[in-house]
Enzyme design. Structure first.
Site: not given
Length: 433
Positions: A286, A329, A335, A359, A365
């Protein structure tokens, strides 16, 4: 509307023939009795590749567009630092869409600040807002000396009548309005609601692509800059200026949108988010969400942005043996996300179009329990994510809630419960998954 392609390029455009001087910027006398004036977006001595300025040829110099100012209040538009010791910004937060009110508001009076970060007085950081516009600005004009604005409609169409031309935007597009540029905002289809990122720091730019190379992500040719258009109106007009977090108002007897011709590289633009070409993993694992960066506003630390504007739109998911949604993470960036339309894959429930989540830096989160179970157990085939367009404004600075976002906006008190159903799966047996 007519537009010129390109982002950061040098343009020239005129609404009347021969209004642009040739071979010089400030002739002794301009055609049509116009005045030459420069609008500078950077210091005069900025490096050549970063120097931004536009020469305007206008009916009146803009010094005629201001008289004595008086201070005015914008109750819900806040600037950093805006820190209330009674408000806890440390947490995971999510809001339902800000509702329309019965009171009529335009693009400026309907601006409601959600978070602030940094310091407007030292020109670092940013603020995030929601605008609620139910009426047009009639003989009213605005510019920000503090910031450039990135405007993302979520409902309704807007027209920005600017000094350098006209820009129409609708959902799935955005506009960038440079610092110091005067404009009026008309509601074409209302009521209108959308998201705004106010950038106090260095201007938004296209990110370096690194190993990606010359193509994909956002391409300069897809950013559209307006052609020259002007108003020659003798009518009482109000000009509001945002300066160091305060708002000031003056009255003039004409429209300030009187630029007949211009050339330069400091101009507003629009972009269609459907032109963004995402890239991703085509075998396993990812990539970081930074792979979806549309624009970045750099800070003084290379690779650590004052603001990154990141887009999560329709795309194919093909990675094998991989947890495909965003992983759990925490990081140094704060963010703030907004949902333009559709379903966000990491939060299929509760994060609705028009909604917002925050977040903050170094707070964990990630996917809610249903998204985790689905992504962990579904058979992985090539899958296209359709009906989805969300974005993220992330910044190296902590984002502080405002009194409006903490106390008046439709905050979801039960947001953190989306992780309650996550189960302990560890049993200590080798080979167990």
């Amino acid at each position: 509307m007519k537009y010129m392609p390109g982002f950061g390029n040098d343009f020239e455009t005129e609404a009347l023939p021969n209004a642009l001087p040739q071979g010089m910027n400030s002739p002794q006398k301009c055609e049509y009795g116009l005045y030459a004036e420069q609008l500078s977006g950077t210091a005069f001595t900025a490096p050549r590749g970063q120097n931004e300025r536009t020469w305007c040829y206008r009916i009146r110099p803009s010094v005629k567009h201001t008289a004595k100012f008086k201070k005015v209040e914008m109750a819900y538009w806040k600037s950093a630092p805006c820190i209330d010791e009674n408000i806890i910004s440390l947490g995971q937060y999510r809001w339902d869409p800000i509702p329309y009110s019965e009171q009529e508001t335009n693009f400026i009076s309907g601006m409601k600040t959600i978070t602030t970060a940094g310091d407007v007085n030292t020109q670092v950081g940013m603020a995030t807002h929601i605008y609620i516009a139910t009426k047009s600005m009639e003989d009213e004009y605005f510019y920000s000396a503090d910031s450039e604005l990135l405007v993302i409609p979520q409902e309704g169409r807007l027209r920005f009548a600017t000094e350098l031309g006209i820009i129409d935007i609708e959902p799935k597009e955005f506009a960038i309005l440079p610092r110091g540029l005067v404009y009026r905002v008309d509601v074409l289809d209302g009521p209108a609601r959308g998201f705004v990122c106010e950038n106090y720091g260095q201007k938004f730019d296209l990110p370096n692509r690194g190993p990606i190379g010359a193509n994909c992500l956002a391409n300069p040719r897809d950013f559209k800059t307006p052609v020259a258009a002007f108003e020659d109106k003798e009518v009482v007009s109000k000009v509001t200026v945002k300066w160091c977090g305060q708002f000031h108002e003056t009255t003039i007897n004409h429209s300030p949108l009187d630029v007949v011709a211009w050339h330069g590289n400091y101009a507003p633009c629009k972009y269609d988010l459907r032109a963004f070409s995402p890239v991703g993993a085509i075998l396993f694992d990812h990539p970081d969400p930074s792979i979806f960066t549309v624009l970045t506003a750099p800070s003084g630390v290379e690779g650590t942005a004052n603001i990154d504007f990141v887009l999560f739109r329709e795309r194919w998911m093909v990675a094998e043996n991989t947890f495909r949604p965003p992983w759990y993470h925490k990081n140094i960036m704060s963010e703030l996300m907004g949902n333009i339309y559709g379903i966000y894959d990491a939060k299929p429930d509760g994060f609705v179009p028009g909604g917002i989540s925050l977040h903050n830096m170094m707070l964990p989160h990630g996917p809610d329990a249903p998204a985790f179970e689905s992504a962990s157990n579904d058979k992985l085939t090539a899958e296209k994510l359709d009906n989805t367009m969300s974005f993220m404004f992330e910044t190296r600075f902590p984002q502080h809630l405002t009194p409006f976002s903490a106390l008046e906006a439709p905050l979801q008190d039960n947001y953190q419960s989306c992780w309650d159903a996550i189960e302990k799966k560890f049993d200590g047996t080798p080979g167990t998954k």
